[in-house]
Enzyme design. Structure first.
Site, PDB file in Angstrom:
ATOM      1  N   GLU A  86      -6.034   1.516  27.700  1.00  0.00           N
ATOM      2  CA  GLU A  86      -7.586   1.076  28.047  1.00  0.00           C
ATOM      3  C   GLU A  86      -7.944   0.042  27.499  1.00  0.00           C
ATOM      4  OE1 GLU A  86      -9.782   4.565  27.323  1.00  0.00           O
ATOM      5  OE2 GLU A  86      -8.683   6.090  28.406  1.00  0.00           O
ATOM      6  N   GLU A 105      -2.527  10.516  30.170  1.00  0.00           N
ATOM      7  CA  GLU A 105      -3.189  11.136  29.086  1.00  0.00           C
ATOM      8  C   GLU A 105      -4.111  11.896  29.769  1.00  0.00           C
ATOM      9  OE1 GLU A 105      -4.582   8.437  25.739  1.00  0.00           O
ATOM     10  OE2 GLU A 105      -6.576   9.321  26.387  1.00  0.00           O
TER      11      GLU A 105
END
Length: 552
Positions: free
Chosen positions: A392, A488
Site C-alpha cells: 500500500e 491481506e
C-alpha cells in the site's frame, strides 16, 4: 516696481525600513531582502538659496522643467541557450485560410483520460477505442493523493551498480498560454556512486490532503486500445479519476530503459566469489486456479506487543504452528528483526512457502533499497513463492505509481541476477489498481491486492466472502491474463462499527469462515496476532486483527 521671487530647495534626510519577502515554491525556500542605503555618520545637511530679481510690472515667470532622461542598465546572465522556431498562423473568421497542401490530421493516441468530478455521485465514462499504427512515446497521466506537507513525486527511478551517466526520457509540463502542456524531454544525469536515483522528480507543498495529476512517460506500440466503459462511485467532492486504455498490445507504462555510460572509477572493487551456488527458484507463485475454499496463507510479523523484535525460539514455534493449522504459506512484510533468517528456518523445517516483502515506508523507495540487497544476499529461493515490493505504498502516499513501477522493475532485476526465477508484484487496494493499472500491470507478474470487506459499510460479516470474491472478479479485468491474489484480508474482533460491518469475536469467526469458503485458496489472512504496538486507526480497529485462534 520691483517684484522678487525666492525659490528655496531644502535637502531632506531620512531613513528607510528594510523588508524581507519570504517565498515558497515547490518545496524550495528563498529569502529576498531589500534595504535602503544607510547615511554615513559624518554626513551633514546643507541648503542652497537662489534669488531672482525682475524689474517691471508684477507677472508670473514660468520656470522650465527639464525633461528627465532614462538610463537603463541591464545585466544578463545566460543559464540555458535555447533555439526555437515559431510559426504564426493567422486565419480570418469569415474566410477560412487555404493551403496548397493538406494539413496532417492529428492522430489520436490512447493516453489516459483525466476526469474531474466536482460533486459526489455515480458517474459513467463511455467506452472509447483507438487504433495505433506507429510506436510512439507519449505522456501518460498519473494521480496520487498527498497528505498535508511537502512531498516529492514523479520522475524516473533507476538503480545503478557503479558510477554511471544515465540518459533517459522523462515527462514534465510546460506553460502554454494560460494552461500547461505535458511534454517528453530527455535528460542526462550523473550518478556518482552506486545506489537508487530518482531523476527529474517534482517537489510540492500542499496545505491539506490533495490529489495531484502529473505526466508519466509511456511507450505506445501499434495495436488497438480500448478504454472500457467505467462506472465510478465518487464519495468526495472535487475527485480526479484517471481512466486508462488497455488493448491487445498493452502499452509499456514504465519509462523507457535509460541508456548508460560508465564513468571511469578511481578504484575497482572485485565481486566476491562463493563456492556454494544459491538455490534456484523452483517454486512458482501460489496457485490461483479459480478453486474456492481453503486457507492459503497468513501474515506474520515478528514483533512483541510493545513493538520490539521477538527472539528466535518464539518465531520458530509460532511459524511452525501455521503449518499445524493447515496453512501452506506465510507472508512476511520486510527483512527487519532477522525475518528472513528466523522465519526462513522455521518455514524450511515446517514445509511452508514464503511470500516475502520489501516494505516501502515514508522514506520512499530509496529507503527500501537495503531490503532488496538483503533479500538478494539471503537468496533462499527454494522457499520463496512470491516477492511483494511495497505494501500500500501508493495508498499511503509514500511514492507515486511511476516511481513504484520503476522500483519494482529494478528490484526484479536484482533478484533475477541473484538467481530468482519466480514472480514479483506489489499490493494495493482495488481503487489504486483501478487508477494505476496501466502503470503497474507491465511490471507486475500477478495482481496483488489487499481486500478488507470491513471497510465497506454495507458489508456484514456473513457477506465478507462474497464481497471479496466480487472484488477479485473486478481485479481480474484490470491486467488481462494475470492471476489475482488477495494478499491481506480478515475482520477485526474489537473496535467500533462501520455501518453493517460490526467488529467482534463472533463476527470475526463468521467473516473469516465466509472468506475461506469463497476464496480461501487465493487469500492471505491478516494477521497472526493482534498488533498492539500500532496506532488505533479508523474505527479503533487497527490493533485487533489477530485471528490465528479462529482456525482449528
Amino acid at each position: 516696481m520691483r517684484g522678487a521671487i525666492l525659490a528655496t530647495a531644502a535637502a531632506l534626510a531620512g531613513t528607510a525600513m528594510a523588508d524581507v519577502a519570504h517565498m515558497r515554491r515547490h518545496g524550495h525556500d528563498s529569502f529576498h531582502q531589500r534595504r535602503a542605503a544607510v547615511a554615513e555618520a559624518d554626513a551633514t545637511c546643507g541648503c542652497t538659496t537662489e534669488v531672482v530679481t525682475v524689474w517691471g510690472p508684477p507677472t508670473l515667470i514660468p520656470v522650465a522643467t527639464p525633461t528627465p532622461s532614462t538610463v537603463t542598465s541591464e545585466a544578463v546572465t545566460t543559464l540555458h541557450s535555447t533555439s526555437t522556431s515559431t510559426v504564426t498562423i493567422v486565419a480570418s473568421a469569415s474566410t477560412p485560410a487555404t493551403s496548397s497542401s493538406p494539413a496532417t490530421p492529428k492522430v489520436p493516441l490512447p493516453t489516459p483520460a483525466i476526469t474531474n468530478f466536482p460533486s459526489t455521485g455515480v458517474y459513467t465514462i463511455p467506452a472509447t477505442t483507438v487504433t495505433v499504427f506507429d510506436t510512439t512515446t507519449v505522456c501518460g497521466a498519473t494521480t496520487t493523493e498527498l497528505p498535508a506537507g511537502t512531498h516529492t513525486y514523479g520522475g524516473v527511478t533507476t538503480v545503478v551498480e557503479t558510477a554511471t551517466t544515465v540518459v533517459c526520457p522523462y515527462a514534465t509540463v510546460e506553460p502554454s498560454g494560460t494552461t500547461v502542456t505535458s511534454v517528453i524531454k530527455t535528460t542526462t544525469y550523473v550518478c556518482p556512486t552506486p545506489g537508487t536515483y530518482t531523476i527529474a522528480p517534482t517537489t510540492t507543498t500542499v496545505p491539506t490532503s490533495t490529489v495531484v495529476v502529473y505526466p508519466t512517460p509511456a511507450v505506445i506500440t501499434p495495436g488497438t486500445y480500448t478504454q472500457p466503459e467505467q462506472t465510478v462511485t465518487v464519495t468526495r467532492t472535487d475527485y480526479t479519476y484517471v481512466c486508462p486504455f488497455t488493448g491487445q498490445n498493452e502499452p509499456t507504462s514504465a519509462p523507457a530503459a535509460p541508456s548508460t555510460t560508465a564513468v571511469p572509477a578511481t578504484t575497482t572493487a572485485a565481486v566476491p566469489s562463493t563456492s556454494s551456488a544459491a538455490p534456484s527458484s523452483s517454486s512458482t507463485a501460489p496457485a490461483s486456479t479459480g478453486a474456492v475454499g481453503g486457507q492459503m496463507g497468513m501474515t506474520y510479523t515478528p514483533y512483541t506487543k510493545g513493538g520490539d523484535c521477538k527472539d528466535k525460539s518464539s518465531v520458530l514455534s509460532e511459524v511452525a504452528n501455521l503449518k499445524s493449522k493447515g496453512f501452506t504459506h506465510v507472508r512476511v512484510y520486510s527483512t527487519d528483526c532477522n525475518s528472513l533468517e528466523y522465519i526462513g528456518e522455521a518455514a524450511r523445517t515446517s514445509g511452508l512457502q514464503m511470500i516475502i516483502g520489501v516494505f516501502i515506508s515514508s522514506t520512499g523507495v530509496s529507503g527500501a533499497q537495503d531490503q532488496v540487497t538483503a533479500i538478494s544476499k539471503w537468496a533462499q529461493w527454494d522457499l520463496v513463492s512470491l516477492i511483494v515490493v511495497g505494501n500500500e505504498a501508493i495508498q499511503n502516499g509514500y511514492c507515486d505509481a511511476s516511481t513504484l513501477a520503476g522500483f519494482i522493475s529494478s528490484a526484479k532485476s536484482a533478484f533475477q541476477s541473484a538467481g530468482y526465477t519466480g514472480k514479483v508484484t506489489t499490493t494495493e487496494p482495488i481503487n489504486v489498481w483501478q487508477a494505476y493499472g496501466s502503470t503497474l500491470c507491465g511490471v507486475c507478474d500477478i495482481i496483488g491486492a489487499n481486500i478488507h470487506p470491513f471497510f465497506n459499510a454495507d458489508v456484514s460479516a456473513d457477506q465478507a466472502g462474497k464481497f471479496v470474491a466480487q472484488e477479485i472478479k473486478v481485479l481480474e479485468g484490470i491486467c488481462p491474463g494475470k492471476d489475482v491474489l488477495n494478499l491481506e484480508t480478515g475482520w477485526p474482533h474489537a473496535g467500533n462499527a462501520n455501518g453493517k460491518a460490526v467488529p467482534g469475536a463472533s463476527e470475526q469467526a463468521i467473516a473469516i469462515k465466509s472468506i475461506a469458503q469463497e476464496v480461501g485458496s487465493k487469500s492471505v489472512f491478516f494477521s497472526y496476532f493482534d498488533d498492539l504496538w500500532k496506532e488505533p486507526g479508523q474505527f479503533d480497529v487497527e490493533r485487533y486483527w489477530g485471528c490465528i485462534d479462529t482456525f482449528n
